[in-house]
Design an enzyme around this catalytic site. Structure first.
Site, PDB file in Angstrom:
ATOM      1  N   GLU A   1       5.778  61.453  30.433  1.00 12.63           N
ATOM      2  CA  GLU A   1       7.115  61.702  29.881  1.00 12.63           C
ATOM      3  C   GLU A   1       7.805  60.376  29.543  1.00 12.63           C
ATOM      4  O   GLU A   1       8.445  60.232  28.502  1.00 12.63           O
ATOM      5  CB  GLU A   1       7.959  62.511  30.870  1.00 12.63           C
ATOM      6  CG  GLU A   1       7.547  63.975  30.981  1.00 12.63           C
ATOM      7  CD  GLU A   1       6.160  64.165  31.579  1.00 12.63           C
ATOM      8  OE1 GLU A   1       5.782  63.397  32.480  1.00 12.63           O
ATOM      9  OE2 GLU A   1       5.447  65.074  31.116  1.00 12.63           O
TER      10      GLU A   1
ATOM     11  N   SER B   1       6.980  50.247  43.492  1.00 12.34           N
ATOM     12  CA  SER B   1       7.590  51.575  43.606  1.00 12.34           C
ATOM     13  C   SER B   1       8.152  51.815  45.007  1.00 12.34           C
ATOM     14  O   SER B   1       7.671  51.248  45.983  1.00 12.34           O
ATOM     15  CB  SER B   1       6.555  52.665  43.321  1.00 12.34           C
ATOM     16  OG  SER B   1       6.071  52.567  42.014  1.00 12.34           O
TER      17      SER B   1
ATOM     18  N   GLU C   1      -3.161  42.873  29.453  1.00 16.94           N
ATOM     19  CA  GLU C   1      -4.403  43.644  29.361  1.00 16.94           C
ATOM     20  C   GLU C   1      -4.125  45.110  29.069  1.00 16.94           C
ATOM     21  O   GLU C   1      -4.936  45.972  29.367  1.00 16.94           O
ATOM     22  CB  GLU C   1      -5.211  43.541  30.656  1.00 16.94           C
ATOM     23  CG  GLU C   1      -5.801  42.175  30.860  1.00 16.94           C
ATOM     24  CD  GLU C   1      -6.805  42.141  32.002  1.00 16.94           C
ATOM     25  OE1 GLU C   1      -6.831  43.083  32.804  1.00 16.94           O
ATOM     26  OE2 GLU C   1      -7.557  41.176  32.067  1.00 16.94           O
TER      27      GLU C   1
ATOM     28  N   GLN D   1       0.340  45.489  45.686  1.00 19.61           N
ATOM     29  CA  GLN D   1       1.597  45.501  44.932  1.00 19.61           C
ATOM     30  C   GLN D   1       2.646  46.342  45.635  1.00 19.61           C
ATOM     31  O   GLN D   1       2.358  47.453  46.063  1.00 19.61           O
ATOM     32  CB  GLN D   1       1.339  46.072  43.533  1.00 19.61           C
ATOM     33  CG  GLN D   1       2.543  46.019  42.621  1.00 19.61           C
ATOM     34  CD  GLN D   1       2.249  46.627  41.261  1.00 19.61           C
ATOM     35  OE1 GLN D   1       2.038  47.833  41.144  1.00 19.61           O
ATOM     36  NE2 GLN D   1       2.236  45.807  40.229  1.00 19.61           N
TER      37      GLN D   1
END
Lengths: 383, 277
Positions: free
Chosen positions: A368, A128, A243, A125
């Site tokens: 957070e 980010s 999921e 993946q």
């Protein structure tokens, strides 16, 4: 209200447990390399041949199409057999595959889905970036049009198993006009081509599966775009809740096992002087905490079974898991004493688990961010 | 597998909630605490906690059959502390061995309780029949239910106040610090409620691990009620410290119930006796 599952579900558990007893692979080293790719693909092939590939995928795409309860049983039993689901197969089976099922064309499905199930391809993946963590939509990796290709330049980070992957699901920026959530495109990048540079990231557990990936004029055919160009944010969200919380069951089973190992360790060490009585109190609380975590997951499964859409409650389970995981491992270190300082590169070791638990409140959306989601979407506090 | 309350549980809770604005005797005589199953009783307990209903109703729910009840627990120095209505028809003696009905309670001194809404008397509960461990397990489950309700009620009240109370020109709930306090309270509330539901079904189905599950629920729900009780006071600021606003009621009620079930020590003893696997 009932705890019992149906006779069919019980039969499924028995059948699976029996199959795992003879077919589950032995525990393996966690470091990348050392035959990890071949080992993971062989395991996926074995699952495929036994009819256990893609347990949650619809049958029309070659999956097992299991009910939610059976998926729960799957994760519990495989974890019990010592199989980790956080491995090089995870992105293909649990993220890229389901996204392609939800948003891909027939041609894309035929091209990419069968090799995932058959154990012929590993996916990673690329979401980010160094400058886009919690604020994922701030991603800057550019994809510029050149004929029927997109040309990629930029950097992705936290890409697990990039070293062994064939394909990468990616979010890239195709337009900087308008709001940042627009102008993002979801595409599939072939990892074996010029211009891709993979740099492993040294994490707290030393060598890890995490990588930083650099792209220098990497060419991706437009045919590899899933959904439309500039519509990638919607495509990515199609499976965000996928999921949710259930795939985490395997980690919960392992955490409960860790608590029991700490109990055994405490008995062996004869932890019973008055000054150490707080350790026993914390061990008792740890048992309660992991049991509560499991109850939360069962409650979430019950909720999804009734309402069919997972809600923001998944964030509650994630928050609890991160908190409990860190407390349990810190407790384990204390009970073990000075020997806990001996770092062992094996994810079953307490020293390794302790370090890995520090990521449990960061990865997959920090605690957070989860708290803000809970406050705004579940409790309705003002934005 | 289904761990959420169903129609039977929901109906019992709806009837109780429709009666909660009436005096305790009226709630009892109208069948407000009637339930056809242990899982329904557990949900009634949650409703009592969430509404911060009079503690008399909690003790009436613990009594079998339903009655105006008080609970007496042993003092370390001898004698008992009795909580609940002075005019109770039955006094439940609850210690490490279980629950027994006291044949007599001799009151020595009425004292002020940490929780201003709970009557408290120093005295001596005379022994009666043998204590029942099973009755204590059931009562622990119901106390866990009340605590799960207190945790949820405290969260509800904190969120409601954070939404309307304005400082610096906007609701205080728009601040991340307040949001995260509330989100943590929501996580604890969910953990308590889920553990309670698991325990109530385990006990109703007479499973081997029922006593362990009940201890889990009580430990987790007590922690949630105490922590969320503190959060509610904190979110209310100065108002949370006043007796006029009932913000502190959740925390103080939880402190009473903590001692009713024998403190965390008794719960931890059960938790250490059985594996969680």
């Amino acid at each position: 209200m009932e705890l019992a599952v149906s006779p069919e579900d019980d039969a499924f558990r028995a059948e699976l447990r029996a199959w795992l007893e003879t077919n589950a692979p032995p525990p393996t080293p966690t470091e990348v390399g050392a035959g990890l790719r071949a080992r993971d693909l062989a395991w996926q092939r074995a699952l495929h041949d036994a009819g256990y590939a893609g347990i949650s995928w619809p049958r029309e795409y070659g999956g097992r199409g299991l009910s939610l309860t059976q998926q729960m049983i799957w994760y519990e039993e495989t974890a019990r057999a010592g199989i980790s689901h956080v491995n090089s197969l995870f992105v293909g089976l649990s993220h890229a595959g389901p996204t392609i099922i939800a948003c891909g064309t027939d041609e894309q499905k035929a091209r990419w889905l069968p090799p995932i199930l058959r154990g012929e391809a590993i996916w990673c993946q690329g979401f980010s970036e160094p400058g886009a963590g919690s604020d994922l939509a701030a991603l800057q990796t550019r994809a510029e049009r050149d004929g029927d290709h997109l040309v990629l330049n930029g950097v992705k980070i936290w890409t697990s198993y990039a070293q062994v992957a064939d394909f990468q699901e990616m979010l890239v920026r195709t337009s900087s006009d308008g709001p940042k959530h627009q102008g993002i495109t979801w595409l599939v990048c072939d990892m074996r081509q010029p211009g891709i540079e993979i740099r492993p990231v040294r994490t707290l557990v030393r060598e890890s599966h995490f990588c930083e990936v650099h792209y220098h004029d990497v060419r991706v055919p437009l045919a590899n775009v899933v959904g439309d160009v500039d519509d990638g944010w919607r495509v990515a969200r199609a499976t965000l809740a996928y999921e949710h919380g259930i795939a985490n069951l395997g980690q919960q089973v392992r955490l409960a096992e860790t608590v029991e190992r700490i109990v055994t360790l405490a008995r062996e060490r004869d932890v019973d002087s008055p000054i150490e009585s707080d350790l026993w109190a914390r061990i008792a609380d740890a048992r309660a905490d992991v049991a509560a975590l499991r109850a939360m997951t069962y409650t979430m499964i019950s909720r999804v079974a009734r309402e069919s859409v997972p809600g923001p409650e998944g964030s509650l389970v994630k928050l609890q898991y991160g908190d409990v995981s860190q407390r349990v491992h810190a407790l384990g270190l204390e009970v073990m004493g000075v020997e806990a300082l001996h770092f062992v590169p094996d994810d079953h070791a307490l020293s390794y688990g302790y370090l890995a638990s520090l990521a449990a409140t960061i990865g997959g959306g920090t605690s957070e961010i989860q708290r803000t989601i809970v406050a705004e979407r579940l409790l309705g506090l003002p934005r | 597998m289904d761990l959420l309350p169903g129609p039977a549980e929901d109906a019992a809770v709806a009837r109780l909630e429709s009666l909660l604005d009436q005096p305790v005797d009226a709630v009892l005589s109208a069948g407000g605490l009637d339930a056809t199953s242990l899982t329904a009783e557990a949900q009634l307990a949650v409703a009592l906690g969430r509404a911060r209903a009079p503690i008399d109703l909690t003790f009436a729910l613990l009594a079998e059959p339903r009655a105006r009840a008080a609970v007496a627990v042993p003092r370390p120095g001898g004698g008992h502390l009795r909580f609940g209505p002075p005019e109770a028809d039955v006094v439940l003696r609850w210690d490490d061995d279980g629950i027994a009905v006291a044949s007599e309670f001799v009151a020595h001194e009425v004292v002020e309780c940490l929780d201003p809404t709970t009557p408290m008397v120093v005295g001596e509960a005379s022994s009666s029949g043998p204590p029942s461990a099973a009755a204590a397990t059931r009562a622990t489950l119901l106390v866990a239910g009340v605590c799960a309700g207190l945790a949820r009620g405290a969260l509800d009240m904190a969120v409601a106040y954070a939404t309307v109370r304005e400082q610096f020109g906007r609701p205080i709930g728009a601040n991340q610090a307040i949001k995260h306090l509330c989100a943590d309270a929501a996580t604890r509330s969910e953990a308590a409620w889920a553990s309670l539901n698991y325990a109530s079904v385990s006990l109703a189905e007479a499973r081997d691990d029922a006593e362990f599950r009940v201890a889990v629920a009580a430990r987790v729900a007590l922690d949630a009620a105490l922590s969320n009780g503190r959060t509610n006071i904190q979110v209310h600021g100065g108002r949370g410290y006043t007796l006029d606003a009932p913000a502190a009621g959740f925390l103080l009620r939880a402190r009473v119930l903590e001692q009713i079930v024998g403190g965390t020590r008794r719960l931890r003893r059960v938790l250490l006796a059985q594996s969680s696997l």
